[in-house]
Write an enzyme that holds these catalytic residues in place. Structure first.
Site, PDB file in Angstrom:
ATOM      1  CG  ASN A  20      -1.695   0.980   1.398  1.00 32.90           C
ATOM      2  OD1 ASN A  20      -2.029   1.985   0.564  1.00 32.90           O
ATOM      3  ND2 ASN A  20      -2.050   1.572   2.572  1.00 32.90           N
ATOM      4  CD1 TRP A  21       3.582   1.010  -2.844  1.00 31.95           C
ATOM      5  CD2 TRP A  21       3.679   2.439  -4.786  1.00 31.95           C
ATOM      6  NE1 TRP A  21       4.359   0.475  -3.713  1.00 31.95           N
ATOM      7  CE2 TRP A  21       4.334   1.166  -5.087  1.00 31.95           C
ATOM      8  CE3 TRP A  21       3.201   2.992  -5.866  1.00 31.95           C
ATOM      9  CZ2 TRP A  21       4.987   0.821  -6.263  1.00 31.95           C
ATOM     10  CZ3 TRP A  21       3.811   2.765  -7.083  1.00 31.95           C
ATOM     11  CH2 TRP A  21       4.673   1.559  -7.274  1.00 31.95           C
ATOM     12  CE  LYS A  22       0.177   3.454   4.679  1.00 31.34           C
ATOM     13  NZ  LYS A  22      -0.235   3.702   6.242  1.00 31.34           N
ATOM     14  CG  HIS A 104      -5.903   1.980   4.988  1.00 33.52           C
ATOM     15  ND1 HIS A 104      -5.473   3.112   6.003  1.00 33.52           N
ATOM     16  CD2 HIS A 104      -4.936   1.146   4.886  1.00 33.52           C
ATOM     17  CE1 HIS A 104      -4.379   2.788   6.374  1.00 33.52           C
ATOM     18  NE2 HIS A 104      -3.769   1.790   5.768  1.00 33.52           N
ATOM     19  CD  GLU A 106      -3.211   5.634   6.457  1.00 33.62           C
ATOM     20  OE1 GLU A 106      -3.304   5.639   5.166  1.00 33.62           O
ATOM     21  OE2 GLU A 106      -2.210   5.225   7.385  1.00 33.62           O
ATOM     22  CD  GLU A 175      -3.837  -2.273   7.489  1.00 38.65           C
ATOM     23  OE1 GLU A 175      -2.596  -2.565   6.777  1.00 38.65           O
ATOM     24  OE2 GLU A 175      -4.202  -1.238   7.291  1.00 38.65           O
ATOM     25  N   GLY A 181       2.281   2.337  10.749  1.00 42.35           N
ATOM     26  CA  GLY A 181       3.252   3.626  10.333  1.00 42.35           C
ATOM     27  C   GLY A 181       4.031   4.053  11.932  1.00 42.35           C
ATOM     28  CB  SER A 219       4.951  -1.592  12.067  1.00 39.35           C
ATOM     29  OG  SER A 219       4.653  -0.303  12.252  1.00 39.35           O
ATOM     30  N   GLY A 240       2.710  -1.236   4.440  1.00 39.89           N
ATOM     31  CA  GLY A 240       2.810   0.327   3.881  1.00 39.89           C
ATOM     32  C   GLY A 240       4.168   0.747   3.651  1.00 39.89           C
ATOM     33  N   GLY A 241       4.916   1.330   4.799  1.00 39.07           N
ATOM     34  CA  GLY A 241       6.108   2.038   4.731  1.00 39.07           C
ATOM     35  C   GLY A 241       7.108   0.909   4.039  1.00 39.07           C
TER      36      GLY A 241
HETATM   37  C1  PEP Z   1      -1.030   0.438   6.063  1.00 39.57           C
HETATM   38  O1  PEP Z   1      -1.089   1.530   5.979  1.00 39.57           O
HETATM   39  O2  PEP Z   1      -1.652  -0.354   5.445  1.00 39.57           O
HETATM   40  C2  PEP Z   1       0.201  -0.074   6.705  1.00 39.57           C
HETATM   41  C3  PEP Z   1       0.330  -1.620   7.229  1.00 39.57           C
HETATM   42  O3  PEP Z   1       1.341   0.696   7.061  1.00 39.57           O
HETATM   43  P1  PEP Z   1       2.529   0.279   7.732  1.00 39.57           P
HETATM   44  O4  PEP Z   1       3.222  -0.919   7.141  1.00 39.57           O
HETATM   45  O5  PEP Z   1       3.560   1.532   7.416  1.00 39.57           O
HETATM   46  O6  PEP Z   1       2.344   0.239   9.152  1.00 39.57           O
END
Ligand code: PEP
Length: 269
Positions: A20-22, A104, A106, A175, A181, A219, A240-241
Site C-alpha cells: 500500500n503505497w498510500k 483503510h 486512514e 490492521e 506506521g 509495521s 505500507g512503509g
Molecule cells: C498500512 O497503512 O496499510 C500499513 C500497514 O502501513 P505500515 O506498514 O507502514 O504500518
C-alpha cells in the site's frame, strides 16, 4: 512464479503480500521501484501493489507479464456518475486492477467512512471483478478498553451483511491502528488471536471461510513477518512503509514465498 503444488494452494490459501503505497512516490520512482521488485522475483506467493490512481497506467505497464498484480487504495461505492473526485470500481477494472483496498483506517478516520459505506465499496468492487481487501482494526484506546473484538466484529459484520455468502471472495486485512506506521507491531500472538476471531465470524457466514486469506498489517518488515506468517490464521500482509523500497518489500515477499513452499512447517486451522 506462483507454485500450484504446495499445501497452501491445495488449501486455497496461497500467501498474499500487498503493498500500500498510500500517497507516496513520483511517476519516475514508482517505475524504478517496480523494476527492482520484478528483478527480485519471481515469488512463490501472490504479490500485489496498490498505487495512487494517477500511476495505475504506468504500474500496469511495468508489471504486465510479471505475475505481480496491481490495484488501488479505494473506490467509490457508486456506479459512474456525478460524484466529483471519486473513482469508480469499473474504471479500476479498465486498468487491469486485481485488488482494491477498502476501509483503510486512514479512510475511515480522515474521510469519515462508515462501516456500511465500506461494505458498499466492497460490494461494488466485487461486482466489477476486483478483489476488495477490507481493512478492519481497533485504535489504541479501544484495545486498552478491551473492545478489540467488538470493534473488528462490528466492522466485518457490515461487510458480511452486504455480501452474504459472497463474502468468501474478499480478502480481510486486520490492521490495528496503533501499529500502522508507528513501528509498533502486534505480537504474533495478539494478531493470531484477532485473526482467529475474524475467521470464526466468517465461518458462520460462509462454508468457504477456511479458504479465505486474512492479512495482517501494521509495521510489517522482513524480520517480524517470519513469526507473523507462521501463525495459523495469518495468510500474508498488507504493507505500507516497507512497500516503498524494492529491497524491503521483496524481502517480505520472500518470507511469504517460503510459507507458500511449505518450508516453514506451518499448519493451518
Ligand atoms: C498500512 O497503512 O496499510 C500499513 C500497514 O502501513 P505500515 O506498514 O507502514 O504500518
Amino acid at each position: 512464479m506462483v507454485s500450484s503444488t504446495n499445501a497452501q494452494v491445495v488449501a486455497g490459501r496461497l500467501p498474499l503480500v500487498v503493498g500500500n503505497w498510500k500517497m507516496n512516490g513520483t511517476r519516475v520512482n514508482c517505475v524504478e521501484l517496480l523494476a527492482g521488485l520484478r528483478a527480485a522475483g519471481p515469488f512463490d506467493a501472490e504479490i500485489s501493489v496498490c498505487c495512487p490512481f494517477p500511476y495505475l497506467a504506468d504500474v500496469a505497464l511495468s508489471l504486465q507479464g510479471s505475475g505481480i498484480g496491481w490495484g488501488a487504495q479505494d473506490c467509490s461505492e457508486h456506479e459512474p456518475g456525478a460524484y466529483t473526485g471519486e473513482v469508480a470500481a469499473v474504471m479500476l477494472a479498465e486498468f487491469g486492477c486485481r485488488h482494491v483496498i477498502v476501509g483503510h483506517s486512514e479512510r475511515r478516520v480522515y474521510h469519515a467512512e462508515s462501516d456500511i459505506q465500506v461494505a458498499d465499496k466492497a460490494r461494488m468492487a466485487l461486482s466489477h471483478g476486483l478483489t476488495p481487501i477490507v481493512c478492519v482494526g481497533e485504535t489504541r484506546s479501544e484495545r486498552e478498553a478491551g473492545s478489540t473484538e467488538v470493534v473488528v466484529k462490528r466492522q466485518l459484520s457490515a461487510v458480511i451483511h452486504a455480501l452474504g455468502h459472497c463474502v468468501s471472495q474478499i480478502v480481510v486485512a486486520y490492521e490495528p491502528i496503533w501499529a500502522i506506521g508507528t513501528g509498533l507491531t502486534a505480537t504474533p500472538h495478539q494478531a493470531q488471536a484477532v485473526h482467529a476471531v475474524l475467521r470464526a465470524q466468517l465461518s458462520a457466514a460462509s462454508t468457504r471461510a477456511g479458504e479465505m486469506r486474512l492479512l495482517y498489517g501494521g509495521s510489517v518488515n522482513a524480520v517480524n513477518a517470519q513469526e507473523l506468517f507462521a501463525q495459523p490464521d495469518i495468510d500474508g500482509a498488507l504493507v505500507g512503509g516497507a512497500s516503498l523500497k524494492a529491497a524491503d518489500f521483496s524481502a517480505i515477499c520472500r518470507v511469504a514465498s517460503h510459507v507458500a513452499l511449505g518450508s516453514t512447517g506451518k499448519s493451518r486451522t
